[in-house]
Design an enzyme around this catalytic site. Structure first.
Site, PDB file in Angstrom:
ATOM      1  N   GLU A  47      38.172  46.757  36.104  1.00 57.31           N
ATOM      2  CA  GLU A  47      37.170  46.172  35.189  1.00 57.31           C
ATOM      3  C   GLU A  47      36.046  45.530  36.025  1.00 57.31           C
ATOM      4  OE1 GLU A  47      38.563  42.447  33.527  1.00 57.31           O
ATOM      5  OE2 GLU A  47      37.314  42.661  31.734  1.00 57.31           O
ATOM      6  N   LYS A 124      34.902  47.167  25.698  1.00 59.96           N
ATOM      7  CA  LYS A 124      36.042  46.249  25.500  1.00 59.96           C
ATOM      8  C   LYS A 124      35.991  45.565  24.136  1.00 59.96           C
ATOM      9  CE  LYS A 124      38.312  42.440  28.025  1.00 59.96           C
ATOM     10  NZ  LYS A 124      38.209  41.636  29.275  1.00 59.96           N
ATOM     11  N   CYS A 169      41.432  45.278  30.478  1.00 55.90           N
ATOM     12  CA  CYS A 169      42.053  43.973  30.739  1.00 55.90           C
ATOM     13  C   CYS A 169      42.763  43.361  29.533  1.00 55.90           C
ATOM     14  CB  CYS A 169      41.034  43.006  31.338  1.00 55.90           C
ATOM     15  SG  CYS A 169      41.875  41.577  32.086  1.00 55.90           S
TER      16      CYS A 169
HETATM   17  N1  CDT Z   1      39.348  39.928  32.113  1.00 55.82           N
HETATM   18  C1  CDT Z   1      40.254  39.534  31.215  1.00 55.82           C
HETATM   19  O1  CDT Z   1      40.258  40.004  30.081  1.00 55.82           O
HETATM   20  N2  CDT Z   1      41.139  38.604  31.606  1.00 55.82           N
HETATM   21  C2  CDT Z   1      42.072  38.019  30.708  1.00 55.82           C
HETATM   22  C3  CDT Z   1      42.282  36.602  31.061  1.00 55.82           C
HETATM   23  C4  CDT Z   1      42.757  35.854  29.905  1.00 55.82           C
HETATM   24  S1  CDT Z   1      42.544  34.147  30.078  1.00 55.82           S
HETATM   25  C5  CDT Z   1      41.130  33.775  29.210  1.00 55.82           C
HETATM   26  C6  CDT Z   1      43.414  38.733  30.668  1.00 55.82           C
HETATM   27  O2  CDT Z   1      43.924  38.911  29.570  1.00 55.82           O
HETATM   28  O3  CDT Z   1      43.972  39.071  31.706  1.00 55.82           O
END
Ligand code: CDT
Length: 309
Positions: A47, A124, A169
């Site tokens: 990402e 996303k 993600c």
């Molecule tokens: N980039 C991303 O989506 N990271 C999130 C962090 C969550 S904490 C706000 C994840 O789900 O890994």
């Protein structure tokens, strides 16, 4: 006959705010060469692969964040990647901040086939974090400030001899993500992630727990939809904030078949037989025979929890 796609999960170590895009593209090219040497015909990067994870920075004026976004894809900065992937006959996927001609902002991934043709993009959908600066948190996660939720759904494309889909993600934590693609017969879900190794609102939730939830989500999504899942980290200490590793590949029975140790640039290669998805799709997860949609209405009609009186 087996339908093999040899996939390379190209983990990237940290990208600092001060790093030039040219230096990042050079690192991606080095990973591509390595993946080719290991027999890969599809390479997947993380990402927001071209920049630091900029949603950790608060800009009062949102337009100041526009320097982290790409106005077209491909563009001259990333053309060397497209050229080399095509020369090597390697499919490719990577994430980037997208700004559209109308000025809309998305957290996007592109899929390019082994002939260098853009197959599609995914934007996303599940954006974590918050909109305004939050002093209660140990670090900011401002995806809701800088991106709109994706508007393209979860498409699946028939390309490179199989059925491929993408998510990004936080999407990997939601069963709806995989099921939307599962209902289109997906055989490989590709995703990149930037996951802080500590919860900004609960210090006791550290890397072991976060890694557990990461694997749990990916393995469940793969098993319950009989699909390969390839998850690729951007990892390490980025601008003073730690991102966890955990680049891995899950087979359609939910087993982790390959996992990359460490938090540096590195390539994890695995020969994935897309026909290994058949058994699950034809038996326990034969959706047509077993799903009971008359009982699933809340899933699309209701967002939050409503408890009985
Ligand atoms: N980039 C991303 O989506 N990271 C999130 C962090 C969550 S904490 C706000 C994840 O789900 O890994």
């Amino acid at each position: 006959m087996a339908r093999i796609i040899t996939v390379a999960a190209a983990q990237m170590g940290p990208i600092q705010r001060s790093d030039s895009k040219a230096s990042v593209v050079a690192r991606m090219l080095a990973l591509m060469e390595k993946a080719h040497g290991m027999g890969a015909n599809l390479i997947i990067y993380p990402e927001l692969a071209l920049t630091t994870f900029f949603p950790r920075w608060y800009f009062a004026d949102r337009a100041e964040a526009d320097l982290w976004f790409e106005r077209s894809m491909p563009n001259s900065d990333v053309q060397p990647l497209f050229d080399r992937a095509r020369a090597l006959q390697m499919g490719m996927s990577f994430g980037y901040g997208e700004i559209t001609p109308e000025g809309r902002h998305f957290n996007t991934s592109i899929l390019v086939d082994d002939l260098g043709r853009t197959v599609g993009i995914y934007r996303k959908i599940h954006l974590p974090g918050h909109v305004e600066h939050d002093p209660q948190r140990t670090h900011q996660h401002l995806e809701k400030r800088y991106f709109e939720p994706g508007d393209l759904g979860f498409p699946v494309w028939r390309t490179m001899g199989g059925l491929f889909g993408m998510c990004i993600c936080n999407d990997r934590r939601w069963p709806e993500t995989y099921r939307e693609m599962g209902l289109q017969g997906v055989e490989m879900v590709m995703l990149g992630f930037n996951t802080p190794s500590v919860n900004s609102q609960r210090a006791s939730e550290a890397i072991e727990e976060r890694m557990f939830h990461h694997r749990l989500s990916l393995q469940a999504g793969a098993y319950q939809n009989a699909t390969w899942v390839v998850a690729v980290a951007k990892a390490g200490m980025e601008d003073g904030h730690h991102l966890m590793g955990g680049t891995l590949i899950v087979d359609p029975d939910g087993h982790i078949v390959a996992e990359l140790p460490g938090e540096d640039d590195g390539v994890l290669v695995h020969a994935c037989d897309l026909d290994a998805t058949r058994f699950g799709k034809q038996t326990i997860f034969d959706f047509k025979r077993h799903r009971r949609i008359e009982h699933y209405g809340r899933i699309t009609s209701q967002v939050g929890t409503i408890e009985p009186a």
